[in-house]
Design a protein around this motif. Structure first.
Motif, PDB file in Angstrom:
ATOM      1  N   GLU A  20       4.759  31.249  38.474  1.00 21.88           N
ATOM      2  CA  GLU A  20       5.652  30.117  38.211  1.00 21.88           C
ATOM      3  C   GLU A  20       6.633  29.988  39.371  1.00 21.88           C
TER       4      GLU A  20
ATOM      5  N   PRO B 250       9.128  26.967  41.807  1.00 23.94           N
ATOM      6  CA  PRO B 250       9.574  25.592  42.049  1.00 23.94           C
ATOM      7  C   PRO B 250       8.928  24.988  43.286  1.00 23.94           C
TER       8      PRO B 250
ATOM      9  N   GLU C 103      16.408  24.211  44.240  1.00 21.02           N
ATOM     10  CA  GLU C 103      16.761  23.784  42.893  1.00 21.02           C
ATOM     11  C   GLU C 103      16.611  24.923  41.890  1.00 21.02           C
ATOM     12  N   GLU C 104      15.687  25.814  42.142  1.00 22.91           N
ATOM     13  CA  GLU C 104      15.442  26.946  41.261  1.00 22.91           C
ATOM     14  C   GLU C 104      15.665  28.234  42.046  1.00 22.91           C
TER      15      GLU C 104
ATOM     16  N   ARG D 112      16.875  36.873  31.350  1.00 21.66           N
ATOM     17  CA  ARG D 112      17.916  35.998  31.871  1.00 21.66           C
ATOM     18  C   ARG D 112      18.239  36.402  33.311  1.00 21.66           C
TER      19      ARG D 112
ATOM     20  N   LYS E  69      20.897  35.407  36.302  1.00 27.36           N
ATOM     21  CA  LYS E  69      22.131  34.704  36.605  1.00 27.36           C
ATOM     22  C   LYS E  69      22.477  34.896  38.074  1.00 27.36           C
TER      23      LYS E  69
ATOM     24  N   ALA F 170      23.071  29.290  39.440  1.00 26.57           N
ATOM     25  CA  ALA F 170      22.348  28.900  38.231  1.00 26.57           C
ATOM     26  C   ALA F 170      22.184  30.073  37.288  1.00 26.57           C
TER      27      ALA F 170
ATOM     28  N   LYS G 126      19.162  31.052  34.499  1.00 27.82           N
ATOM     29  CA  LYS G 126      17.842  30.682  34.024  1.00 27.82           C
ATOM     30  C   LYS G 126      17.346  31.724  33.018  1.00 27.82           C
ATOM     31  N   SER G 127      16.649  31.224  31.982  1.00 22.98           N
ATOM     32  CA  SER G 127      16.091  32.113  30.963  1.00 22.98           C
ATOM     33  C   SER G 127      14.596  31.851  30.822  1.00 22.98           C
ATOM     34  N   PHE G 128      13.847  32.923  30.582  1.00 24.90           N
ATOM     35  CA  PHE G 128      12.395  32.831  30.474  1.00 24.90           C
ATOM     36  C   PHE G 128      11.920  33.675  29.297  1.00 24.90           C
TER      37      PHE G 128
END
Length: 761
Positions: free
Chosen positions: A175, A177, A682-683, A746, A748, A752, A754-756
């Protein structure tokens, strides 16, 4: 690519179905249409006249030595036709490549005659002009060499009914971006469906930013992208399948999208002649540079004929188009099992070896290249006929070689590599009839008697047919030294072979098809072997190329009046104009968005093209040499690629492409070269999801990063804190030992949180 000439398409090798079993002719002299169509010969010869004065070139006394072997064959054929018709040498417009010491001066002289000239770089021109000026072109003082344009073929199915394509779908284990945004993916090919949903955004706008139809020899690029296809309606839709693998859009209802689904696309439908390929490549480069974007060009094309050493003017000019942010990716080819190569070694002068070409094809051509780059012909070559039933040779009279239009030869000391070259072309039924009194294909085959003129010399030969041994004569062919000409032979291009990523698929009707003659993860038997005879390592890498699902061209072999034109087994699905998957029971009349299976190094190549687009998004200044470095250091090596302890093999290169490891290396190179931020921030991370651990790759540099793994009750079961994180740094999140179930990861950073969801089985 066909050998500096034009010969019939071998359907069993390509899975491409052309009318009358020959490729689309580039030039058909009006006074000899039936002859040219019968032989399928591409007559691409140089010609021009010269003037004296400012800005034009002077003539020299003799320039015949500047013609390459194919140009000699073509010129001899034109003279033969002229004698037969008692007319002047044909004035039809022909095509060739010229190398020069002054490109602009040569171009001005040729344009003054009404010729069409494209300046590829300061040493190479592509020219279209009349055939009656060939010898005067050769006399131009600034002209170094004249090369007859060659013709490429598309590297698609090895055997259409047996080899399908490996499944290129969304890889949920990776996965990221990085989806190719801000990168141009160019494709030079044939069989584009311009309006396929695979090349549109979600709001139905095209992602094709430019297109130039060189298949139909349009003088200018499109100002508006047309609907429909490029006109290759009797072909395979090869280009559509290839382009979607590299950069096809995410479409609701199926997972057959490309590796770089947000890249810009440039389409160049092409007749696959050298000159048009170079024009297309320059157009793609200029389009990307005008937009300020890096670019990667896909070349799923090639030929078995040529020197295989990356030295031709075409190879060098194409390499020169590459550079920082400009990369070419090309197919190795599919002839490894076709026995199209032999190596001849001679210990002493006077030794004789024979090579025999298979008699199964009506047209046959054979290229022999000496290995010594000293400007000398160390072997003597004599074309003959060999009776495979009686073991008797028949000599071909010199008068026949010099005048007949069904057997021609050319010799040269090639200026680009200083090696001896011999090329022979024959229309076998006419040759057998003239020399042996029969046109039967089962008895007489084209043979070449090769005699050493010096001690300890050697030569390589390639055939567009195959080499056989019969009656104690001949040498059985092999698949070695078969780096695809016109694509993989380009020195700076990334040369791609194929391995088996899938053996089965489910058709749109629900039937499962399996292949028993392939082994998962093994190198595909058809994938060409190296090494290159030049200084470049070939192949570089292998990618999935057996049983690959991708878009099909609805105008070229899939849909006609509501009925599928090809076996339903090849079609895995279709979607409507809104992207909804259609059931097998649906009415397919008017449907234009099909997906299906194909095989070949043609399919493996755009996998690598798409991956390179991701790497260029991460590091837009990467050079071809840096891409090769990434591949050599990160590719997956296993028992099928020659073992983990082997760095490179002639059949698997450096191993199997690894998008994640390569992305990590590209990001790290960005740090060391001072590029800093990538084209996408962005990610914060990319993730490689394994069953025992997740690998977290940081896309950008971060002051800090906190990583925590929670169970569903909110309890932290693992955590880590990082300071001063650089882009390209990765960390492993262990999953082994935890109870099966769903967890929350998570991440951090300053930019940003982000959680998965993480599933532990």
């Amino acid at each position: 690519m066909r050998p500096r000439g034009r010969f019939k398409c071998k359907n069993n090798a390509l899975g491409i179905y052309y009318k009358n079993n020959f490729d689309h002719l580039l030039i058909v002299p009006t006074n000899n249409i039936s002859k040219v169509m019968k032989k399928g010969l591409f007559l691409a010869v140089a010609s021009a006249v010269f003037f004296c004065g400012n800005g034009v070139a002077q003539e020299i006394k003799d320039g015949s030595q500047k013609l390459d072997a194919q140009a000699q064959i073509n010129l001899r054929k034109y003279r033969s036709n002229s004698r037969a018709t008692r007319s002047a040498v044909s004035a039809d417009t022909l095509r060739f490549i010229v190398t020069t010491t002054n490109a602009q001066q040569a171009a001005d002289s040729i344009r003054a005659l009404g010729g069409e000239v494209d300046v590829i770089d300061d040493k190479v021109l592509t020219v279209r002009i009349t055939a009656d000026k060939v010898e005067r072109v050769a006399k131009l003082s600034v002209v170094s060499s004249i090369k007859a344009a060659r013709r490429a073929k598309m590297y698609m199915d090895k055997t259409r009914k047996l080899t399908r394509v490996s499944n290129i779908e969304s890889d949920t284990s990776f996965e990221t971006p990085y989806k190719g945004k801000g990168v141009v993916v160019g494709v030079i090919d044939l069989g584009f469906q311009y309006d396929h949903i695979a090349f549109k955004t979600k709001d139905k706008k095209t992602r094709v930013i430019a297109a130039w139809d060189l298949y139909n020899n349009k003088s200018q690029p499109f100002t508006t992208l047309p609907s429909g296809s490029d006109g290759d309606e009797d072909g395979s839709g090869h280009a559509t399948h290839v382009t979607n693998i590299a950069a096809g859009s995410v479409v609701n209802g199926n997972s057959y999208y490309g590796i770089a689904p947000e890249a810009d696309i440039v389409m160049v439908p092409n007749d696959l002649s050298d000159d048009n390929i170079m024009k297309g490549a320059k157009f793609i480069k200029q389009t990307a540079e005008a937009a300020g974007k890096p670019w990667v060009l896909n070349l799923s094309i090639g030929s078995s004929m040529g020197p295989h050493d990356s030295t031709t003017p075409y190879d060098v000019a194409m390499s020169n188009l590459c550079g920082s942010g400009g990369v070419m990716v090309a197919a190795m080819g599919n002839e490894a099992q076709d026995q199209q190569h032999v190596f001849l070694q001679f210990q002493k002068a006077g030794d004789v070896r024979y090579i025999l070409n298979s008699s199964s094809d009506d047209q046959c051509s054979c290229y022999l290249w000496g290995t010594e780059a000293d400007g000398k012909a160390h072997v003597k070559v004599t074309p003959m006929l060999f009776n495979t039933s009686t073991g008797i040779f028949r000599e071909i009279p010199q008068s026949t070689l010099n005048t007949a239009d069904f057997i021609s030869y050319g010799t040269e000391i090639a200026s680009h590599n200083n090696r001896f070259c011999y090329l022979v072309y024959a229309d076998m039924p006419d040759l057998r009839r003239s020399v042996a009194g029969t046109s039967r294909t089962s008895n007489f085959c084209l043979a070449m008697k090769v005699e050493a003129l010096d001690n300890n010399v050697s030569a390589h030969a390639w055939s567009d047919s195959r080499f056989i041994a019969s009656g104690g004569y001949g040498v059985a062919g092999d698949g070695e030294y078969s780096v695809g000409e016109a694509g993989a032979s380009i020195g700076r291009a990334i040369a791609v072979g194929a391995y088996t990523g899938s053996k089965s698929w489910v058709s749109y009707e629900g039937y499962t098809y399996r292949m028993s003659n392939y082994t998962i993860n093994d190198i595909a038997g058809f994938s060409n072997h190296g090494p290159s005879l030049g200084v470049y390592v070939k192949p570089d890498v292998v990618a999935p190329g057996v049983a690959v699902r991708s878009a099909l061209n609805a105008y070229a072999g899939v849909e006609e009046s509501g009925n599928l034109k090809i076996d339903d087994a090849y079609v895995v699905g279709a979607v409507d104009a809104d992207g909804n998957m259609l059931p097998a029971s649906a009415n397919y009349k008017g449907v234009r968005n099909f997906y299906g299976v194909m095989s070949g190094t043609s399919m493996a190549t755009p996998v690598v093209t798409g991956v390179v687009a991701l790497w260029l998004q991460a590091n837009p200044m990467l050079t071809p040499e840096q891409i090769k470095e990434i591949i050599s250091e990160t590719s997956i090596r296993d028992t099928y690629t020659g073992g983990t302890d082997k760095k490179w093999t002639a059949y698997a290169g450096y191993g199997k492409i690894d998008a994640y490891a390569g992305l990590k290396k590209a990001l790290q190179m960005g740090n060391t070269t001072g590029i800093g931020q990538t084209m996408t921030n962005e990610e914060p991370v990319s993730i490689s999801k394994g069953s025992d651990a997740w690998r977290i790759l940081f896309n950008t540099s971060e002051p800090y990063a906190e990583l925590s793994l929670f169970d569903l009750k909110g309890k932290a079961v693992w955590s880590d804190h990082l300071e001063g994180v650089l882009q390209g740094h990765d960390i492993s999140v262990p999953l082994a030992g935890y109870a099966p179930g769903v967890y929350l990861l998570r991440i951090k950073t300053q930019k940003a949180v982000k959680s998965f969801k993480v599933s532990v089985r």
